[in-house]
Design a protein around this motif. Structure first.
Motif, PDB file in Angstrom:
ATOM      1  N   ASP A  32       4.567  13.204   2.990  1.00  0.00           N
ATOM      2  CA  ASP A  32       4.563  11.729   2.967  1.00  0.00           C
ATOM      3  C   ASP A  32       3.738  11.198   1.798  1.00  0.00           C
ATOM      4  O   ASP A  32       4.119  10.210   1.156  1.00  0.00           O
ATOM      5  CB  ASP A  32       4.015  11.180   4.283  1.00  0.00           C
ATOM      6  N   GLU A  72       1.955   3.513  12.858  1.00  0.00           N
ATOM      7  CA  GLU A  72       1.682   4.668  12.005  1.00  0.00           C
ATOM      8  C   GLU A  72       0.490   5.503  12.451  1.00  0.00           C
ATOM      9  O   GLU A  72       0.450   6.711  12.181  1.00  0.00           O
ATOM     10  CB  GLU A  72       1.459   4.186  10.564  1.00  0.00           C
ATOM     11  N   GLU A  89       1.393   0.552   5.029  1.00  0.00           N
ATOM     12  CA  GLU A  89       2.086   1.816   5.323  1.00  0.00           C
ATOM     13  C   GLU A  89       1.539   2.934   4.449  1.00  0.00           C
ATOM     14  O   GLU A  89       1.333   4.063   4.924  1.00  0.00           O
ATOM     15  CB  GLU A  89       3.593   1.646   5.099  1.00  0.00           C
ATOM     16  N   ALA A 147      -1.873   4.011   5.693  1.00  0.00           N
ATOM     17  CA  ALA A 147      -1.742   4.863   6.880  1.00  0.00           C
ATOM     18  C   ALA A 147      -1.393   6.296   6.497  1.00  0.00           C
ATOM     19  O   ALA A 147      -1.895   7.260   7.101  1.00  0.00           O
ATOM     20  CB  ALA A 147      -0.687   4.289   7.819  1.00  0.00           C
TER      21      ALA A 147
END
Length: 422
Positions: free
Chosen positions: A20, A330, A406, A409
């Protein structure tokens, strides 16, 4: 806050977090969440200020606002904010655009001239210290550091600073001359001081006869819900407790109208007001009364302030709700974070596992998301736990804010799972 910290990472979560983060770093983001600045849309709400005072140049009492004088500020703007800041009109000063300037000046004047009730100037004393509730406002800490004032951290609770600690330190140490307080929707936790906390601050014994509470009511009108918080009147409580000179109240329109062209306020006892006016008379012939008049015409009265802040809330509330929603989606259930859900103010506090905040901020910066430095919420930039991150949602647009939270996170998961795997 939500969730508990320091759970063990299930197998595979670290590997996914690394993937990610690689994806995040490859997006070429350039996002900034460092300061609690009003967004352009918020500033646009006060665009009519630019066309005022529309040919008028006299105040209600006939004062020509274009000329020198009027060190206390225009009566009509003081009447509007006396209610907002809980200060009698006669004990309220209206000044330039920055309450931080007023705090700076009060420190300088206390260092160089004798405060009411003081035995000597602060600069003539061997040691000067301030209590600093943490997490707190970095600009307060910067003022202390600028003038060599020792800072003593005091833990924050859900009702304000830990009063058992405050009362002990103030009663025992005559070098403790003040305490920084952001009493409503505090920076950065959003805490509102309870009535009991206000009463104890007003009535506690102080070893220093010139002890002062620097009451920075920066978010007095900055609500995010249908139920605005109310705090007790510190100035009145101090007078009732026999300590009328204890409180210095500060406020401004900086996050109400134009942040760089607002009006700042100082309120206190009559003795303190005369002390400040006497010192200010040597540095200024008067504030920008044209700007004060345009603000009085634009806001009209305390109800006008409240109506204007409802329009501000309509722009801010969706941003704070988005932050809470993304953090829950998240990070909820991961054991890697807790966060505040403020009912007003300008900030969200994110708490990560001990030893992780600086690394989260570093990884976020490498991915193009700039945050306030970890440690800024503590004196000398030193968060002993390295766990606190301040989020400022106000300035970015919703799309940018969504990307930033996002991405943040992702960084929290990466650093948290790396720590658990170490």
């Amino acid at each position: 806050m939500t969730t508990e910290l320091s759970a063990d990472a299930p197998s595979g979560l670290l590997e996914q977090a690394r993937k990610d983060y690689q994806d995040l770093a490859g997006r070429g983001l350039s996002l900034n969440l460092t300061r609690g600045k009003p967004a352009p849309e918020q500033l646009d709400l006060s665009a009519d200020l630019l066309s005022l005072p529309a040919g008028r140049h006299t105040a209600a009492d006939g004062t020509d606002v274009r000329n020198y004088g009027g060190l206390q500020g225009l009566l009509e703007i003081r009447e509007i904010f006396a209610d907002v800041l809980q200060v009698p009109v006669g004990q309220l000063l209206a000044a330039g655009n920055s309450s931080l300037e007023l705090m700076h000046d009060c420190l300088v004047h206390a260092l160089l001239s004798v405060l009411p009730g003081a035995e000597s100037r602060w600069v003539d004393q061997e040691r000067i210290a301030f209590l600093c509730p943490v997490p707190g406002y970095d600009r307060h800490f910067a003022l202390c550091e600028r003038f060599g004032i020792e800072m003593i951290p005091v833990p924050m609770t859900a009702e304000g600073p830990d009063m058992a600690v405050v009362e002990r330190l103030v009663a025992e140490d005559p070098a403790v001359k003040g305490i920084w307080c952001v009493p409503k929707y505090s920076n950065p936790d959003g805490v509102c001081y309870s009535d009991a906390t206000v009463a104890r601050l007003a009535a506690m014994s102080a070893a220093a006869p010139d002890f002062r509470i620097f009451w920075d009511n920066a978010y007095a009108a900055h609500h995010l819900t249908d139920e605005p918080a109310e705090i007790a009147d510190l100035l009145a409580a101090c007078a009732e407790a026999g300590n009328p000179d204890r409180a210095f109240v500060f406020g401004s329109t900086s996050k109400i109208t134009a942040a760089g062209a607002g009006v700042a306020f100082f309120g206190s006892s009559p003795a303190n007001v005369q002390w400040l006016l006497g010192n200010n008379a040597k540095r200024s012939i008067g504030p920008d009364k044209v700007n004060q008049l345009r603000h009085a015409m634009f806001l009209r009265d305390a109800d006008g302030v409240r109506a204007h802040m409802e329009r501000q809330r309509a722009l801010l509330q969706p941003k704070f709700e988005m932050v809470a929603r993304i953090l829950e989606t998240e990070l909820g259930g991961t054991g890697l974070a807790r966060w505040t859900d403020p009912k007003g103010g300008y900030f969200v506090t994110l708490e990560v596992p001990d030893g992780c905040a600086k690394e989260v901020v570093r990884r976020a910066a490498e991915a193009g998301i700039v945050l306030t430095p970890a440690g800024a919420t503590h004196p000398y930039g030193d968060d002993p736990r390295d766990a606190t991150i301040r989020i400022a949602p106000s300035y970015p647009g919703l799309a940018e804010l969504e990307q930033a939270i996002e991405g943040l996170a992702v960084c929290v998961r990466l650093v948290g799972y790396e720590q658990q795997a170490a």
